[in-house]
Structure formats: C-alpha cells, structure tokens
Design a protein around this motif. Sequence first.
Motif, short mmCIF file in Angstrom:
data_model
loop_
_atom_site.label_atom_id
_atom_site.label_comp_id
_atom_site.label_asym_id
_atom_site.label_seq_id
_atom_site.Cartn_x
_atom_site.Cartn_y
_atom_site.Cartn_z
N SER A 10 0.76 -1.23 -0.12
CA SER A 10 -0.13 0.09 -0.14
C SER A 10 0.87 1.39 0.00
N TYR A 11 1.89 1.15 0.72
CA TYR A 11 2.73 2.48 0.71
C TYR A 11 3.51 2.63 -0.60
N LEU A 12 4.01 1.52 -1.06
CA LEU A 12 4.64 1.90 -2.37
C LEU A 12 3.54 2.13 -3.69
N LEU A 13 2.40 1.74 -3.43
CA LEU A 13 1.33 1.96 -4.37
C LEU A 13 0.97 3.50 -4.12
N LEU A 14 0.83 3.84 -3.06
CA LEU A 14 0.69 5.38 -2.67
C LEU A 14 1.76 6.31 -3.25
N MET A 15 2.73 6.18 -2.91
CA MET A 15 4.02 6.79 -3.16
C MET A 15 4.23 6.77 -4.83
N SER A 16 3.72 5.84 -5.42
CA SER A 16 3.94 5.57 -7.16
C SER A 16 2.91 6.47 -7.39
N LEU A 17 1.65 6.44 -6.91
CA LEU A 17 0.59 7.32 -7.47
C LEU A 17 0.66 8.77 -7.29
N LEU A 48 11.70 7.76 -2.11
CA LEU A 48 10.93 7.06 -0.91
C LEU A 48 10.04 6.36 -1.16
N GLY A 49 10.26 5.59 -2.47
CA GLY A 49 9.12 4.55 -2.79
C GLY A 49 8.34 4.65 -4.04
N GLY A 50 8.46 5.87 -4.68
CA GLY A 50 7.53 6.16 -5.99
C GLY A 50 8.29 5.86 -7.04
#
Length: 93
Positions: A10-17, A48-50
């Motif tokens: 979820s964190y990686l998805l949020l940062m990517s979005l 930071l993950g995005g």
Amino acid sequence: MPDPRLLLFSYLLLMSLILFAFMGADKRRAKRRAWRVPERTLFWLAALGGGLGGVLGMLAFRHKTKHASFCIGMPFLMLLNFAAAYLLLRYVI
C-alpha cells in the motif's frame, strides 16, 4: 493487526500514485509555462518509494525523457525500491 506485506504494498502504491500525479501536473505546468515542480522533489518522491510511478509518469506523459538524469535515475530508483521491498519481505517481515 494489518498484514505488514499489505502495508508495504500500500505504501509503495501510494508513493507511486503521488509521483505519477506530480509528473502529470509538472508536464501540464511546463506546457503552460507556469511554476514547476522542482526536479529534486520528483527524485525524493522516487527515492521514498515512488520509483514505479516516476517511470510510468515519464512514459505516460512523455515528460523528462530527454534528461539523462531522469532516464537513468528514475529506473535506478525504481529498481532500488523493488530491491528494498524484496529484502524487507525476505528478511524482516
């Protein structure tokens, strides 16, 4: 307690979005000659993950594709994000 794998995903998805949206907004602003998102900000969001969102944003919006720092840096940060996630899943979670 939530599954740590789901939290990481979820964190990686949020940062990517978020980074994908920033890339799109920056491209729109570039066309209008408006205030731009600093490149440093885009790289920090990728670090930071995005990273995945940065690479997809470059491809979808054809944005920053002539900058060597982005053509090399964003895929590198994406791979770094994936490697960090793998190591976390493999050895920590």
